[in-house]
Design a protein around this motif. Sequence first.
Motif, PDB file in Angstrom:
ATOM      1  N   LEU A   1       0.837  -1.215   0.000  1.00 50.16           N
ATOM      2  CA  LEU A   1       0.000   0.000   0.000  1.00 50.16           C
ATOM      3  C   LEU A   1       0.867   1.259   0.000  1.00 50.16           C
ATOM      4  O   LEU A   1       0.517   2.258  -0.629  1.00 50.16           O
ATOM      5  N   LYS A   2       1.990   1.196   0.709  1.00 47.45           N
ATOM      6  CA  LYS A   2       2.911   2.342   0.718  1.00 47.45           C
ATOM      7  C   LYS A   2       3.490   2.563  -0.680  1.00 47.45           C
ATOM      8  O   LYS A   2       3.650   3.706  -1.115  1.00 47.45           O
ATOM      9  N   THR A   3       3.779   1.479  -1.365  1.00 44.45           N
ATOM     10  CA  THR A   3       4.299   1.564  -2.734  1.00 44.45           C
ATOM     11  C   THR A   3       3.283   2.211  -3.661  1.00 44.45           C
ATOM     12  O   THR A   3       3.618   3.113  -4.441  1.00 44.45           O
ATOM     13  N   ILE A   4       2.040   1.763  -3.563  1.00 41.24           N
ATOM     14  CA  ILE A   4       0.972   2.319  -4.406  1.00 41.24           C
ATOM     15  C   ILE A   4       0.760   3.794  -4.082  1.00 41.24           C
ATOM     16  O   ILE A   4       0.604   4.627  -5.002  1.00 41.24           O
ATOM     17  N   ARG A   5       0.758   4.121  -2.793  1.00 42.95           N
ATOM     18  CA  ARG A   5       0.550   5.521  -2.379  1.00 42.95           C
ATOM     19  C   ARG A   5       1.671   6.422  -2.892  1.00 42.95           C
ATOM     20  O   ARG A   5       1.413   7.517  -3.405  1.00 42.95           O
TER      21      ARG A   5
END
Length: 209
Positions: free
Chosen positions: A176-180
């Motif tokens: 999720l951090k990567t996508i954000r």
Amino acid sequence: MMSAMTNLVNKVLIKRAINFFIYAVAVTIIATIITYIINPDLKEVMGGMEGLEDSSSVQIKESTGMDKVWSYVVHNGFTVPLQMFILALIPIQFLYFVNIISTISLLGVVFGIVLQADFVKGFELIISSIPHSIFEIFAYCLLAAVLFELNQVVRIKLGNIFRKAKERNSFIKKFLKTIRTYVVFVLPIIFVAAFLETYIADTILNLFQ
């Protein structure tokens, strides 16, 4: 407390991205110098580079205006990041950096070739391409910085299979951090790079005329 932790994580991420960027710039400069010094056969090199170009790169060159911006974003903002993400899921460190290495190495070779063909005009061309190149490469380095953490989790998960004492690290949180990071930072920077290449590069080049 959470806000302080978030700021610390962001600082670490930015610092890692800057370190990657410095490395990328160094490789570009080295590739430029080596290409310029060895004085390659321009026809052979250009022919080989044309063979390396994919259909997306050709489409970007042939497009104009907003079509060129969109073609640039599709290739550099969607296709390349997707390739980097897939490589990050393979439990080999820095494999996702292959895209960056290929991009900056090819850029350095092109810089060396244009300088060899005509030093003055080549220098002008390099100056005009620096703005969008900086944004594009930094966007990739920022993505690589967060993929570093995702890949680390993948390697830890694989290592846990052979460990008695399991290391806990959430793949979902890193994903999720990567996508954000991609949506909030990387993609907008790529859009800026696309506009710079389409509308600013020629303007800068014309200033030398």
